[in-house]
Design a protein around this motif. Structure first.
Motif, PDB file in Angstrom:
ATOM      1  N   LEU A   1       4.369   4.349   4.215  1.00 13.40           N
ATOM      2  CA  LEU A   1       5.539   3.647   3.717  1.00 13.40           C
ATOM      3  C   LEU A   1       5.913   2.494   4.643  1.00 13.40           C
ATOM      4  O   LEU A   1       5.733   2.567   5.860  1.00 13.40           O
TER       5      LEU A   1
ATOM      6  N   THR B   1       0.848  -1.193   0.000  1.00 13.26           N
ATOM      7  CA  THR B   1       0.000   0.000   0.000  1.00 13.26           C
ATOM      8  C   THR B   1       0.884   1.243   0.000  1.00 13.26           C
ATOM      9  O   THR B   1       2.050   1.189   0.396  1.00 13.26           O
ATOM     10  N   SER B   2       0.328   2.363  -0.430  1.00  4.36           N
ATOM     11  CA  SER B   2       1.140   3.578  -0.586  1.00  4.36           C
ATOM     12  C   SER B   2       0.762   4.703   0.378  1.00  4.36           C
ATOM     13  O   SER B   2       1.460   5.713   0.437  1.00  4.36           O
TER      14      SER B   2
END
Length: 360
Positions: free
Chosen positions: A157, A153-154
């Motif tokens: 981080l 996922t972005s």
């Protein structure tokens, strides 16, 4: 463990001794007293699972295996949460390590031993495909969503979920586990019912009286409290021992999971030896589902309310072993019949997991 009409003395004495030992845990009485605390912890765990079995025998299958799974998971959740609150930011990966260890221990260690022991004695064993298939599908979905997806996922981080993602995944885990329990106990209960072995005395033993079951339910709560507090008092010694060995911190999660799952593993092996492989798989896979399906929401709540960072994503090595375990489990449990071959393959994967944890 054999269920007797009256509760054995050891099952009552074990949690009492555990609570008494807790009284001296804060006085730094040395290594011998630490060994006594370990003995008290193991005794309380065994007593907890014994009383869970008494209650389970009273309510019958498949509710029985559900009671055992929930009892073990409550112990695990309480241990992880108490250690997280005590350790602070240093325990950000404890939940991940313990849940991953529980899955590997169950899916490869316990299942492997059950298949090997059962097939060694009975040559070939059979079980219902529909219940096992539902268990594996649910377990694979929750495991990948909670332990693998955070790496990709972005919004945040690293191996972390953002707060909104963490809350969403916690809800999804509860929905999946709740649906599984509904299927297991109501909608498709017959999928999980074992074929009773004629020669197994425990299957045909009369259930305990209501009075005994109620007493066991109360003692189960006493045992769980003793287990949580004893484990919390032993946590510093455990972490120091692992550090002195030069082993990675992930070994702490493996030890916690192994201690918690030991009694249930013994119950699963006993069932496999008695040619009740369906019961063994119900115990093993049900425990793995409860472990991840309830632990992740619990630690997510702790993280969201206290602000503690929760590291969930596995590293590449662990991800490969997790996916390999699910692929092999799907293949080995996909025919409804097992031999020593399937048991050996699972145990080899478990040995590789242990070795690469100590020697990464």
């Amino acid at each position: 463990m054999k269920i007797s009409p009256a509760l054995p003395i050891w099952s009552i004495a074990a949690p009492i001794v555990g609570w008494l030992l807790l009284g001296g845990a804060g006085f730094n009485l040395g290594g011998f007293y630490t060994l006594l605390l370990v003995a008290g912890l193991l005794g309380s765990v065994l007593a907890a699972v014994y009383h869970a079995e008494v209650v389970a025998h009273r309510v019958g299958e498949p509710y029985g295996t559900l009671v055992l799974a929930l009892a073990v998971t409550l112990i695990e959740v309480a241990l992880i949460v108490s250690l997280m609150l005590a350790g602070g930011e240093e325990t950000t990966g404890l939940a991940r390590d313990t849940v991953f260890a529980a899955i590997m221990i169950i899916l490869n260690g316990i299942v492997g031993i059950c298949l090997l022991v059962g097939a060694s004695r009975h040559r070939e064993q059979s079980f219902g495909l529909l219940g096992v298939s539902a268990s594996l599908a649910t377990l694979a979905a929750i495991a990948v969503l909670t332990l693998v997806l955070p790496n990709y996922t972005s919004s945040a981080l690293g191996p972390f979920y953002s707060k909104s993602q963490l809350a969403f995944i916690a809800i999804i885990s509860l929905i999946l586990y709740g649906t599984f329990v509904l299927v297991q106990t109501v909608r498709h209960r017959d999928y999980f019912l074992p074929q009773e072995a004629v020669a197994d005395e425990d299957v045909h033993a009369p259930p305990p009286s209501g009075k005994v079951a109620v007493i066991s339910a109360g003692l189960l709560l006493v045992c769980l409290g003793a287990v949580v507090l004893l484990a919390k008092s032993l946590a510093p010694a455990l972490e120091t021992a692992v550090a002195n060995m030069g082993a990675p911190k992930t070994l702490v999660g493996i030890i916690i999971a192994a201690v918690v799952l030991l009694p249930e593993g013994l119950a699963a092996v006993r069932a496999a030896r008695a040619n009740r492989l369906q019961t063994s798989l119900n115990l093993a896979l049900g425990s793995a589902l409860a472990s991840i399906g309830l632990t992740i929401p619990a630690v997510a709540i702790v993280s969201l309310t206290t602000g503690l960072t929760l590291s969930l994503g596995l590293d590449i090595k662990s991800t490969v072993l997790l996916l390999l375990s699910f692929i092999v489990a799907t293949l080995s449990l996909g025919t409804g019949r097992t031999t020593v071959m399937q048991g050996t393959v699972h145990l080899v994967i478990f040995a590789v997991y242990l070795f690469t944890t100590i020697v990464p």
